[in-house]
Design a protein around this motif. Sequence first.
Motif, PDB file in Angstrom:
ATOM      1  N   ASP A   1      63.786  81.480  52.397  1.00  0.00           N
ATOM      2  CA  ASP A   1      63.113  80.384  53.104  1.00  0.00           C
ATOM      3  C   ASP A   1      63.713  79.019  52.786  1.00  0.00           C
ATOM      4  N   ALA A   2      64.642  78.993  51.847  1.00  0.00           N
ATOM      5  CA  ALA A   2      65.159  77.695  51.380  1.00  0.00           C
ATOM      6  C   ALA A   2      66.310  77.182  52.230  1.00  0.00           C
ATOM      7  N   VAL A   3      67.070  78.103  52.845  1.00  0.00           N
ATOM      8  CA  VAL A   3      68.261  77.670  53.574  1.00  0.00           C
ATOM      9  C   VAL A   3      67.904  76.965  54.875  1.00  0.00           C
ATOM     10  N   PRO A   4      68.716  75.993  55.337  1.00  0.00           N
ATOM     11  CA  PRO A   4      69.889  75.488  54.618  1.00  0.00           C
ATOM     12  C   PRO A   4      69.495  74.469  53.547  1.00  0.00           C
ATOM     13  N   TYR A   5      70.269  74.470  52.469  1.00  0.00           N
ATOM     14  CA  TYR A   5      70.054  73.462  51.426  1.00  0.00           C
ATOM     15  C   TYR A   5      71.403  73.142  50.790  1.00  0.00           C
ATOM     16  N   THR A   6      71.474  71.981  50.163  1.00  0.00           N
ATOM     17  CA  THR A   6      72.727  71.525  49.562  1.00  0.00           C
ATOM     18  C   THR A   6      72.579  71.445  48.050  1.00  0.00           C
ATOM     19  N   VAL A   7      73.588  71.919  47.339  1.00  0.00           N
ATOM     20  CA  VAL A   7      73.635  71.782  45.882  1.00  0.00           C
ATOM     21  C   VAL A   7      74.839  70.924  45.534  1.00  0.00           C
ATOM     22  N   ALA A   8      74.622  69.975  44.659  1.00  0.00           N
ATOM     23  CA  ALA A   8      75.732  69.142  44.176  1.00  0.00           C
ATOM     24  C   ALA A   8      75.962  69.413  42.702  1.00  0.00           C
ATOM     25  N   MET A   9      77.210  69.289  42.286  1.00  0.00           N
ATOM     26  CA  MET A   9      77.512  69.186  40.862  1.00  0.00           C
ATOM     27  C   MET A   9      77.591  67.685  40.612  1.00  0.00           C
ATOM     28  N   VAL A  10      76.694  67.193  39.778  1.00  0.00           N
ATOM     29  CA  VAL A  10      76.590  65.745  39.572  1.00  0.00           C
ATOM     30  C   VAL A  10      77.224  65.364  38.237  1.00  0.00           C
ATOM     31  N   GLN A  11      78.169  64.469  38.305  1.00  0.00           N
ATOM     32  CA  GLN A  11      78.727  63.889  37.077  1.00  0.00           C
ATOM     33  C   GLN A  11      77.814  62.753  36.660  1.00  0.00           C
ATOM     34  N   LEU A  12      77.075  62.950  35.570  1.00  0.00           N
ATOM     35  CA  LEU A  12      76.163  61.905  35.115  1.00  0.00           C
ATOM     36  C   LEU A  12      76.956  60.672  34.684  1.00  0.00           C
ATOM     37  N   ASP A  13      76.387  59.504  34.940  1.00  0.00           N
ATOM     38  CA  ASP A  13      77.066  58.271  34.521  1.00  0.00           C
ATOM     39  C   ASP A  13      77.234  58.251  33.008  1.00  0.00           C
ATOM     40  N   ARG A  14      76.240  58.759  32.294  1.00  0.00           N
ATOM     41  CA  ARG A  14      76.322  58.786  30.823  1.00  0.00           C
ATOM     42  C   ARG A  14      75.972  60.180  30.315  1.00  0.00           C
ATOM     43  N   GLY A  15      76.822  61.135  30.667  1.00  0.00           N
ATOM     44  CA  GLY A  15      76.568  62.492  30.207  1.00  0.00           C
ATOM     45  C   GLY A  15      77.454  63.485  30.929  1.00  0.00           C
ATOM     46  N   PRO A  16      77.189  64.769  30.714  1.00  0.00           N
ATOM     47  CA  PRO A  16      78.031  65.819  31.312  1.00  0.00           C
ATOM     48  C   PRO A  16      77.717  66.024  32.801  1.00  0.00           C
ATOM     49  N   ARG A  17      78.293  67.055  33.387  1.00  0.00           N
ATOM     50  CA  ARG A  17      78.016  67.409  34.784  1.00  0.00           C
ATOM     51  C   ARG A  17      76.905  68.454  34.820  1.00  0.00           C
ATOM     52  N   ILE A  18      75.957  68.259  35.733  1.00  0.00           N
ATOM     53  CA  ILE A  18      74.889  69.246  35.891  1.00  0.00           C
ATOM     54  C   ILE A  18      74.666  69.512  37.376  1.00  0.00           C
ATOM     55  N   PRO A  19      74.283  70.759  37.730  1.00  0.00           N
ATOM     56  CA  PRO A  19      74.031  71.072  39.134  1.00  0.00           C
ATOM     57  C   PRO A  19      72.605  70.725  39.543  1.00  0.00           C
ATOM     58  N   GLY A  20      72.394  70.415  40.804  1.00  0.00           N
ATOM     59  CA  GLY A  20      71.053  70.154  41.308  1.00  0.00           C
ATOM     60  C   GLY A  20      71.044  70.054  42.818  1.00  0.00           C
ATOM     61  N   ARG A  21      69.866  70.289  43.404  1.00  0.00           N
ATOM     62  CA  ARG A  21      69.735  70.116  44.851  1.00  0.00           C
ATOM     63  C   ARG A  21      70.001  68.663  45.226  1.00  0.00           C
ATOM     64  N   LEU A  22      70.625  68.486  46.371  1.00  0.00           N
ATOM     65  CA  LEU A  22      70.874  67.150  46.902  1.00  0.00           C
ATOM     66  C   LEU A  22      70.168  67.056  48.247  1.00  0.00           C
ATOM     67  N   THR A  23      69.235  66.129  48.353  1.00  0.00           N
ATOM     68  CA  THR A  23      68.466  65.979  49.594  1.00  0.00           C
ATOM     69  C   THR A  23      68.598  64.545  50.085  1.00  0.00           C
ATOM     70  N   GLY A  24      67.895  64.244  51.180  1.00  0.00           N
ATOM     71  CA  GLY A  24      67.913  62.878  51.702  1.00  0.00           C
ATOM     72  C   GLY A  24      69.209  62.511  52.389  1.00  0.00           C
ATOM     73  N   LEU A  25      69.944  63.504  52.867  1.00  0.00           N
ATOM     74  CA  LEU A  25      71.250  63.246  53.481  1.00  0.00           C
ATOM     75  C   LEU A  25      71.151  62.989  54.988  1.00  0.00           C
ATOM     76  N   ASP A  26      69.976  63.258  55.554  1.00  0.00           N
ATOM     77  CA  ASP A  26      69.780  63.082  57.003  1.00  0.00           C
ATOM     78  C   ASP A  26      70.862  63.809  57.813  1.00  0.00           C
ATOM     79  N   GLY A  27      71.196  64.991  57.374  1.00  0.00           N
ATOM     80  CA  GLY A  27      72.112  65.828  58.153  1.00  0.00           C
ATOM     81  C   GLY A  27      73.589  65.580  57.916  1.00  0.00           C
ATOM     82  N   ARG A  28      73.932  64.549  57.164  1.00  0.00           N
ATOM     83  CA  ARG A  28      75.363  64.295  56.946  1.00  0.00           C
ATOM     84  C   ARG A  28      75.886  65.098  55.756  1.00  0.00           C
ATOM     85  N   THR A  29      77.209  65.237  55.702  1.00  0.00           N
ATOM     86  CA  THR A  29      77.858  65.924  54.589  1.00  0.00           C
ATOM     87  C   THR A  29      78.029  64.938  53.434  1.00  0.00           C
TER      88      THR A  29
END
Lengths: 145, 377
Positions: free
Chosen positions: A80-108
């Motif tokens: 039921d979740a698809v479609p959804y976007t996952v980003a690998m986020v490089q933290l400004d002050r820390g390592p990279r962590i994965p998480g859902r990315l929303t609020g894109l209004d359909g853009r890549t």
Amino acid sequence: MKTHIVPAHIDPVWAPFWAAAKEGRLSLQHCGACSYVRFPASERCPECWTPGGSWREVAPSGRVWSHTSYRRALHPELADAVPYTVAMVQLDRGPRIPGRLTGLDGRTPVIGEPVRGVFTVLSPDITMIEWVPAGPAGEPGVTSP
Amino acid sequence: MSIAMKTALVGVGTTEQGELPGRGANDIAAEAIGLALDDAGLRKTDVDALITCRNLTGRSGIDEQVGHLLGLNPAFSATLDYGTGNFSLHLGVMAIVSGLANTVVLAYGTNQRSERVNFGNVVGGGAEFAAAAGLVHVAGPAAMAFRRHQHLYGTTEEQLGWVSVAQREWARLNPLSIFTAPMTIDDYLAAPYVAEPLRRADLTMVSDGGAALVLTRADRAKDLRTRPVYIAGIAEQTALRADQNEDNLLRPWLRATAERLWRSTSIGPQDIDALYVQDATSVWVLQMLEAYGFCAPGEAGPFLAEGHTRPGGDLPVNTNGGQLSESYMWGWLHLCEAVRQLRGECGPRQVPDARFALDCSSHDFLKAAATLLAVDS
């Protein structure tokens, strides 16, 4: 409607992480001996092998390191979740962590674009840090899916 | 100490691939072992080592189970988890060179399709967190890895598409292949995304089947009926630090495996007649071409689009069709195909005068292995 695979139990090593997330904070382990900031949570520092480490708040801001959009469910619990976007986020002050990315209004998403963390309640115990473009709109806060 | 030319593959066995309902994974492995021994002209009593591969479910593929089923008391036996053929082969080489054994059978059997194994599960230290983020199945991180490649080098989806299209062309020449419908680059591009920018054709199928190989001492191999395929070099590199490695999506540690292999031999990329890449996703092929020096970093996209890897090209890649089109056997069928190519048994897909083959495999984001295979000229 199920949108996430919610961890069934809390691993004791991760408990401080989830406790902080429940309060809308991103907290990561800092090694007391060598200052290495690590993710995922673990019993000892992978750099210098010092056990433990202190949990410290890290600013929930970063940039998209990479991303993908799932158009088909690749796990039965995400039908039921698809479609959804996952980003690998490089933290400004820390390592990279994965998480859902929303609020894109359909853009890549664009690699390198700034994002900020928002906190999504998944269960009484689990609140997940997720990401939205770091535009002027909206303020950080705790939301429900 | 060099292991070069001290051992040779003398038998290969492959069962029917696809759907084998009602068959146990251990029995499929046993069937493959029988076929491989027949191929080598060896008998059960010639075997003194058994190396098996545990299935993803953890319930089958254990040496104690397969050895029992076959009534074997080998001098040496072991089970590898997620052993792609390469890792198992390397253990076999070690067993022989160390003197623990003379003739090793290596096997993998699976009924993962009939058992509907869930490949969406994530492994590793941050598995639960990644799953909660929705980052499931190897397709997700592989898609992210390709995005990085696009970002750094301008690689296009069409260029990546040539991995799958070329392998489908090869698969259509291989009677063992499961996916044999024609696929053009336009067909590829017209297909929907699964994990954008990857499509179904970029991802391994899930199938049942078995494969086995017989490895023996080089001096014994000369007396057998098959043309010996010698192990000319092996190398491995792990990345157990996982996501804490710098840019682990691009798997920079693959290059360490390649460097170690090329340092151990006078053979170089220009000498390779057929290249095999374990292809959980097409992105792995893109990465391996660069890591092993078949093209410069960042140039795999144009290299693929130029057609080098297709039938008739100067670097045939995955001439069996790979896991994208032949069958999903964790790289085992790549090794079987490499042996058959070097023996000259591949009919319409035969690479002319093939002398050297390279098999590059990886356990996703954790381990890599490579084997250089050679026949006498």
